[in-house]
Write a protein that holds these residues in place. Structure first.
Motif, PDB file in Angstrom:
ATOM      1  N   ASP A   1       0.825  -1.204   0.000  1.00 34.28           N
ATOM      2  CA  ASP A   1       0.000   0.000   0.000  1.00 34.28           C
ATOM      3  C   ASP A   1       0.868   1.267   0.000  1.00 34.28           C
ATOM      4  O   ASP A   1       0.559   2.255  -0.653  1.00 34.28           O
ATOM      5  N   VAL A   2       2.001   1.206   0.698  1.00 30.34           N
ATOM      6  CA  VAL A   2       2.883   2.373   0.766  1.00 30.34           C
ATOM      7  C   VAL A   2       3.540   2.616  -0.584  1.00 30.34           C
ATOM      8  O   VAL A   2       3.598   3.734  -1.088  1.00 30.34           O
TER       9      VAL A   2
ATOM     10  N   GLY B   1       1.238   4.118  -2.832  1.00 28.81           N
ATOM     11  CA  GLY B   1       0.699   5.408  -2.392  1.00 28.81           C
ATOM     12  C   GLY B   1      -0.752   5.346  -1.987  1.00 28.81           C
ATOM     13  O   GLY B   1      -1.479   6.324  -2.101  1.00 28.81           O
ATOM     14  N   LEU B   2      -1.214   4.216  -1.479  1.00 25.46           N
ATOM     15  CA  LEU B   2      -2.625   4.061  -1.142  1.00 25.46           C
ATOM     16  C   LEU B   2      -2.848   3.889   0.363  1.00 25.46           C
ATOM     17  O   LEU B   2      -3.948   3.541   0.790  1.00 25.46           O
ATOM     18  N   GLU B   3      -1.799   4.106   1.165  1.00 28.33           N
ATOM     19  CA  GLU B   3      -1.896   3.754   2.574  1.00 28.33           C
ATOM     20  C   GLU B   3      -2.985   4.516   3.328  1.00 28.33           C
ATOM     21  O   GLU B   3      -3.600   3.997   4.253  1.00 28.33           O
ATOM     22  N   SER B   4      -3.255   5.760   2.879  1.00 31.10           N
ATOM     23  CA  SER B   4      -4.233   6.554   3.628  1.00 31.10           C
ATOM     24  C   SER B   4      -5.667   6.116   3.331  1.00 31.10           C
ATOM     25  O   SER B   4      -6.591   6.545   4.014  1.00 31.10           O
ATOM     26  N   ARG B   5      -5.852   5.273   2.331  1.00 26.51           N
ATOM     27  CA  ARG B   5      -7.218   4.971   1.918  1.00 26.51           C
ATOM     28  C   ARG B   5      -7.688   3.586   2.341  1.00 26.51           C
ATOM     29  O   ARG B   5      -8.784   3.161   1.992  1.00 26.51           O
TER      30      ARG B   5
END
Lengths: 223, 264
Positions: free
Chosen positions: B47-48, B51-55
């Motif tokens: 995810d990191v 670039g999707l870690e916040s979602r």
């Protein structure tokens, strides 16, 4: 793994009979008979060196063994190596009239043995063990892989991992590979030839126990 | 029906996660529908890198525990059409998931996606077994180091025993300069040992580190050589015949050209 009671091995221009310590004369005689019965063609008129690294037999028993070898198998005892006299073994009997060459040893004493064919590369972490006889591998033996056979190990590819031939103590076993670059090589209880390096020399090679008690590696031409 | 491909290596740090993120993105860029699944429960990274870690709200653990539907747990990548991520739980541990449960998730994903890429953790233990459970095919990522190759060899043996076929190789962080100076194994040496089909070679490229830290897979910008290599692999995966170009060491002339292009 049980150590064999007696071991027969090519040595110089004759044979060496290695006897395990702390056994009775009858056990030894029986074992010798079994060992010699496996030989095909039968050994005769060969000089034998009896190797007793630990005290096993009394002088009387030794005399009896020598007579028996001479009478029953037509084998002449040339010398006896005992713990006190390993540096200078005493020459006991007459020199050989007939010598057994390495190549003859290789091809004739495993006729009754089984073999197993492995049709793929043996990869790191995998082991092939076949105590009943010889292993033939149609592929490579990679680093981290292990092949063990009671008889010979034949690799029709690169041997980069560990190989142990003659796991039952048979010192006439050999290791043959198209590229012989093993990490470890063992024949019987002898381990590792002089450094081979990890670069293939571009031709098939055979490793066997040579006359000087070391593993010898040489270009493999034929049995 | 899509196919499940596990991306694995044995050794850690050879570029499994980077390769999964880039191949997933590259496949989506050429019009495929892709689900990337992080199987590294407890140490999730995919995810990191994407670039999707916040979602992330739900993970594969929530799907297994029936806290949410599989479709709801998938995070859509907004930068490219048709790319979904199923994250791993960070709170749990690899032993909390059974290989059968992973297999079932992968199979359900193949209904809607052309490619299901499973990012395997390093090692040969439960994490790897979970990742490989549902796989029909495998991509082995390795660097041209003896240690990585030995681990890759071990993994190939395990996958062959599990009847995963075909097993393809991605040779990562390849440096023609080091090969030329005799300090790195060449492509042929690696293939000699591993004896599997080569899917592609990723050249050593500093842009990979930058893209990982930014959370934007490299293939979004086509300028770097590593990005182009990933795009070629994606095309090969989708069935196109694309030759693997030989990477050459820098000579005087190409060195000067590169120096100029860097200056700009």
């Amino acid at each position: 793994m049980a150590h064999p009671i007696v071991t027969l091995r090519a040595y110089g221009d004759g044979l060496r009979l290695i006897i395990r310590p702390n056994l009775s004369i009858t056990e030894i005689e029986e074992a010798i008979q079994q060992e010699l019965a496996r030989m095909n063609p039968p050994l005769s008129e060969t000089s034998v060196q009896i190797d007793m690294r630990a005290p096993v037999l009394t002088d009387k028993e030794l005399e009896r063994l020598k007579t028996k070898l001479q009478k029953t198998y037509n084998l002449q005892t040339r010398e006896v190596a005992s713990p006190d006299e390993t540096a200078a073994p005493v020459v006991v009997a007459a020199p050989a009239t007939h010598t057994i060459s390495q190549t003859l040893m290789l091809s004739h004493n495993e006729s009754s043995e089984q073999s197993r064919i492995v049709p793929q590369t043996i990869r790191s972490g995998q082991t092939e063990d076949f105590p009943q006889g010889s292993l033939i591998i149609y592929g490579d033996v990679n680093q981290g892989a292990e092949v063990r056979a009671g008889g010979d190990v034949i690799v029709l590819g690169a041997l980069r991992g560990s190989a142990h031939a003659g796991t039952n103590g048979r010192l006439s076993a050999v290791v043959i590979a198209m590229e012989l670059v093993p990490l470890h090589l063992q024949i019987g209880n002898y381990i590792n030839p002089p450094l081979l390096g990890q670069k293939s020399r571009g031709y098939p090679e055979i490793a066997h126990i040579g006359s000087k008690d070391i593993i010898v590696v040489e270009r493999f031409v034929k049995f | 029906m899509g196919k499940v491909i596990v991306v694995t290596s044995g050794k850690g740090g050879v570029g499994k996660t980077t390769s999964t993120a880039n191949l997933g993105t590259a496949l989506a860029l050429i019009g495929k529908t892709v689900a990337v699944v992080d199987a590294d429960v407890g140490l999730r990274n995919l995810d990191v890198v994407m670039g999707l870690e916040s979602r992330i709200i739900y993970t594969s653990m929530d799907v297994i525990e029936k806290q949410c539907e599989l479709q709801k747990a998938l995070v859509r990548d907004r930068r490219v059409e048709g790319l979904m991520l199923l994250a791993a739980s960070q709170k749990n541990d690899k032993d909390d998931i059974q290989p059968e449960q992973m297999k079932s998730i992968c199979q359900r994903l193949t209904v809607n996606y052309d490619f299901v890429l499973v990012d395997s953790p390093a090692g040969i233990e439960r994490g790897f077994q979970n990742a490989a459970a549902g796989a029909e095919e495998a991509i082995i990522v390795t660097t041209p180091d003896v240690s990585a190759i030995r681990d890759a060899d071990r993994i190939i043996g395990l996958l062959q025993n599990a009847r995963v076929e075909p097993i393809n190789l991605v040779l990562n962080r390849f440096s023609p300069d080091l090969v030329k100076s005799g300090n790195m194994l060449d492509k042929s040496d690696v293939l000699d040992i591993l004896n599997i089909e080569l899917l592609g070679i990723i050249p050593e490229d500093e842009a990979v580190i930058a893209s990982t830290n930014r959370g934007i897979p490299l293939v979004h910008s086509t300028s770097s050589s590593a990005a182009q290599a990933y795009m070629r692999i994606a095309r090969r995966l989708s069935g196109q015949q694309i030759p693997i170009p030989d990477l050459h060491a820098k000579n005087f002339f190409s060195g000067i050209m590169e120096w100029f292009s860097r200056k700009r």
